[in-house]
Design a protein around this motif. Structure first.
Motif, PDB file in Angstrom:
ATOM      1  N   ILE A   1     -14.789  -0.549  -0.500  1.00 62.58           N
ATOM      2  CA  ILE A   1     -16.062  -0.470   0.221  1.00 62.58           C
ATOM      3  C   ILE A   1     -16.985   0.482  -0.524  1.00 62.58           C
ATOM      4  N   ASP A   2     -18.164   0.009  -0.864  1.00 65.56           N
ATOM      5  CA  ASP A   2     -19.171   0.805  -1.545  1.00 65.56           C
ATOM      6  C   ASP A   2     -20.244   1.172  -0.531  1.00 65.56           C
ATOM      7  N   SER A   3     -20.541   2.457  -0.392  1.00 62.05           N
ATOM      8  CA  SER A   3     -21.516   2.886   0.615  1.00 62.05           C
ATOM      9  C   SER A   3     -22.914   2.377   0.323  1.00 62.05           C
ATOM     10  N   ASN A   4     -23.195   1.966  -0.919  1.00 61.53           N
ATOM     11  CA  ASN A   4     -24.519   1.432  -1.261  1.00 61.53           C
ATOM     12  C   ASN A   4     -24.653  -0.064  -0.992  1.00 61.53           C
ATOM     13  N   ASP A   5     -23.554  -0.716  -0.605  1.00 60.91           N
ATOM     14  CA  ASP A   5     -23.565  -2.160  -0.338  1.00 60.91           C
ATOM     15  C   ASP A   5     -23.682  -2.389   1.161  1.00 60.91           C
ATOM     16  N   ILE A   6     -24.830  -2.820   1.602  1.00 61.49           N
ATOM     17  CA  ILE A   6     -25.077  -3.004   3.039  1.00 61.49           C
ATOM     18  C   ILE A   6     -24.132  -4.028   3.660  1.00 61.49           C
ATOM     19  N   ASN A   7     -23.575  -4.928   2.835  1.00 60.57           N
ATOM     20  CA  ASN A   7     -22.661  -5.935   3.364  1.00 60.57           C
ATOM     21  C   ASN A   7     -21.266  -5.396   3.645  1.00 60.57           C
ATOM     22  N   THR A   8     -20.880  -4.287   3.019  1.00 58.83           N
ATOM     23  CA  THR A   8     -19.543  -3.737   3.253  1.00 58.83           C
ATOM     24  C   THR A   8     -19.557  -2.402   3.979  1.00 58.83           C
ATOM     25  N   TYR A   9     -20.700  -1.773   4.094  1.00 62.02           N
ATOM     26  CA  TYR A   9     -20.760  -0.464   4.722  1.00 62.02           C
ATOM     27  C   TYR A   9     -21.668  -0.538   5.954  1.00 62.02           C
ATOM     28  N   HIS A  10     -21.805   0.550   6.651  1.00 59.79           N
ATOM     29  CA  HIS A  10     -22.669   0.676   7.840  1.00 59.79           C
ATOM     30  C   HIS A  10     -22.164  -0.143   9.018  1.00 59.79           C
ATOM     31  N   ARG A  11     -20.880  -0.373   9.071  1.00 59.06           N
ATOM     32  CA  ARG A  11     -20.296  -1.067  10.216  1.00 59.06           C
ATOM     33  C   ARG A  11     -18.796  -0.790  10.218  1.00 59.06           C
ATOM     34  N   PRO A  12     -18.164  -0.884  11.380  1.00 63.02           N
ATOM     35  CA  PRO A  12     -16.697  -0.763  11.401  1.00 63.02           C
ATOM     36  C   PRO A  12     -16.074  -1.973  10.709  1.00 63.02           C
ATOM     37  N   HIS A  13     -14.897  -1.786  10.158  1.00 63.64           N
ATOM     38  CA  HIS A  13     -14.173  -2.868   9.512  1.00 63.64           C
ATOM     39  C   HIS A  13     -12.930  -3.151  10.333  1.00 63.64           C
ATOM     40  N   TYR A  14     -12.808  -4.375  10.809  1.00 62.78           N
ATOM     41  CA  TYR A  14     -11.689  -4.754  11.656  1.00 62.78           C
ATOM     42  C   TYR A  14     -10.548  -5.257  10.788  1.00 62.78           C
ATOM     43  N   VAL A  15      -9.369  -4.781  11.078  1.00 65.09           N
ATOM     44  CA  VAL A  15      -8.197  -5.013  10.256  1.00 65.09           C
ATOM     45  C   VAL A  15      -7.045  -5.389  11.188  1.00 65.09           C
ATOM     46  N   ALA A  16      -6.067  -6.079  10.693  1.00 63.86           N
ATOM     47  CA  ALA A  16      -4.810  -6.302  11.418  1.00 63.86           C
ATOM     48  C   ALA A  16      -3.696  -6.114  10.399  1.00 63.86           C
ATOM     49  N   LEU A  17      -3.388  -4.868  10.108  1.00 67.89           N
ATOM     50  CA  LEU A  17      -2.444  -4.536   9.045  1.00 67.89           C
ATOM     51  C   LEU A  17      -1.326  -3.685   9.629  1.00 67.89           C
ATOM     52  N   ASP A  18      -0.090  -4.205   9.560  1.00 67.32           N
ATOM     53  CA  ASP A  18       1.057  -3.491  10.116  1.00 67.32           C
ATOM     54  C   ASP A  18       1.649  -2.531   9.103  1.00 67.32           C
ATOM     55  N   ILE A  19       1.839  -1.294   9.536  1.00 69.13           N
ATOM     56  CA  ILE A  19       2.468  -0.261   8.718  1.00 69.13           C
ATOM     57  C   ILE A  19       3.757   0.122   9.421  1.00 69.13           C
ATOM     58  N   ASN A  20       4.886  -0.125   8.767  1.00 67.99           N
ATOM     59  CA  ASN A  20       6.177   0.266   9.323  1.00 67.99           C
ATOM     60  C   ASN A  20       7.195   0.355   8.200  1.00 67.99           C
ATOM     61  N   GLY A  21       8.348   0.937   8.493  1.00 66.45           N
ATOM     62  CA  GLY A  21       9.405   1.059   7.483  1.00 66.45           C
ATOM     63  C   GLY A  21       8.927   1.817   6.271  1.00 66.45           C
ATOM     64  N   THR A  22       9.024   1.190   5.112  1.00 64.30           N
ATOM     65  CA  THR A  22       8.662   1.861   3.862  1.00 64.30           C
ATOM     66  C   THR A  22       7.216   1.612   3.459  1.00 64.30           C
ATOM     67  N   HIS A  23       6.470   0.868   4.245  1.00 66.83           N
ATOM     68  CA  HIS A  23       5.092   0.546   3.895  1.00 66.83           C
ATOM     69  C   HIS A  23       4.154   1.708   4.209  1.00 66.83           C
ATOM     70  N   GLN A  24       3.042   1.773   3.467  1.00 66.47           N
ATOM     71  CA  GLN A  24       2.026   2.792   3.721  1.00 66.47           C
ATOM     72  C   GLN A  24       0.658   2.256   3.343  1.00 66.47           C
ATOM     73  N   TYR A  25      -0.354   2.879   3.919  1.00 66.09           N
ATOM     74  CA  TYR A  25      -1.749   2.572   3.606  1.00 66.09           C
ATOM     75  C   TYR A  25      -2.352   3.866   3.077  1.00 66.09           C
ATOM     76  N   SER A  26      -2.725   3.886   1.797  1.00 64.88           N
ATOM     77  CA  SER A  26      -3.296   5.101   1.207  1.00 64.88           C
ATOM     78  C   SER A  26      -4.789   4.919   0.987  1.00 64.88           C
ATOM     79  N   ILE A  27      -5.524   6.015   1.130  1.00 64.50           N
ATOM     80  CA  ILE A  27      -6.988   5.992   1.104  1.00 64.50           C
ATOM     81  C   ILE A  27      -7.493   6.935   0.016  1.00 64.50           C
ATOM     82  N   VAL A  28      -8.293   6.371  -0.897  1.00 69.16           N
ATOM     83  CA  VAL A  28      -8.934   7.164  -1.946  1.00 69.16           C
ATOM     84  C   VAL A  28     -10.441   7.036  -1.772  1.00 69.16           C
ATOM     85  N   ILE A  29     -11.122   8.172  -1.714  1.00 68.07           N
ATOM     86  CA  ILE A  29     -12.576   8.200  -1.606  1.00 68.07           C
ATOM     87  C   ILE A  29     -13.127   8.886  -2.856  1.00 68.07           C
ATOM     88  N   THR A  30     -14.099   8.249  -3.496  1.00 71.69           N
ATOM     89  CA  THR A  30     -14.737   8.804  -4.683  1.00 71.69           C
ATOM     90  C   THR A  30     -16.176   9.155  -4.352  1.00 71.69           C
TER      91      THR A  30
END
Length: 127
Positions: A65-94
């Motif tokens: 998601i690029d904050s300068n792209d009006i199509n991907t930013y300025h709104r919540p993003h709905y997800v259906a992603l299961d995290i369990n067991g050995t899985h993880q969701y990592s977040i990098v912000i630049t």
């Protein structure tokens, strides 16, 4: 099922990322305790400077998601992603801005118990 909101925040210098390389801080990580399924249902990234948000499911890029792209930013993003067991969701912000800034993301998860097969527990039968 319980709903939780995790808020991750960080201050970054211009051009800095929380990618864990060099002297940079580590990425934010969503994991699940044993026996629990955390379904990420919504992400809300934000920042005080221009930024790029990258969410990775294990090692695969899942969100970019690029904050300068009006199509991907300025709104919540709905997800259906299961995290369990050995899985993880990592977040990098630049920080793509020209000055230091504060950045973050609110991650909305629904928690439920896991059954033997790793799927979320079934709903209770109607009385």
């Amino acid at each position: 099922m319980a709903t939780r909101i995790f808020r991750f925040t960080i201050s970054l210098s211009a051009g800095q990322a929380n990618n864990g390389t060099g002297g940079n801080p580590s990425p934010f990580v969503v994991t699940a305790p044993s026996g629990i399924n955390r379904r990420i249902v919504e992400i809300r990234p934000w920042g005080t400077q221009a930024f790029e948000y990258q969410g990775n499911y294990d090692t695969e890029l899942y969100h970019d998601i690029d904050s300068n792209d009006i199509n991907t930013y300025h709104r919540p993003h709905y997800v259906a992603l299961d995290i369990n067991g050995t899985h993880q969701y990592s977040i990098v912000i630049t920080n793509n801005g020209s000055a230091s800034g504060t950045f973050g993301v609110d991650v909305v998860v629904e928690e439920s118990a896991l059954t033997g097969g790793g799927a979320a527990a079934p709903a209770a039968p109607a009385a």
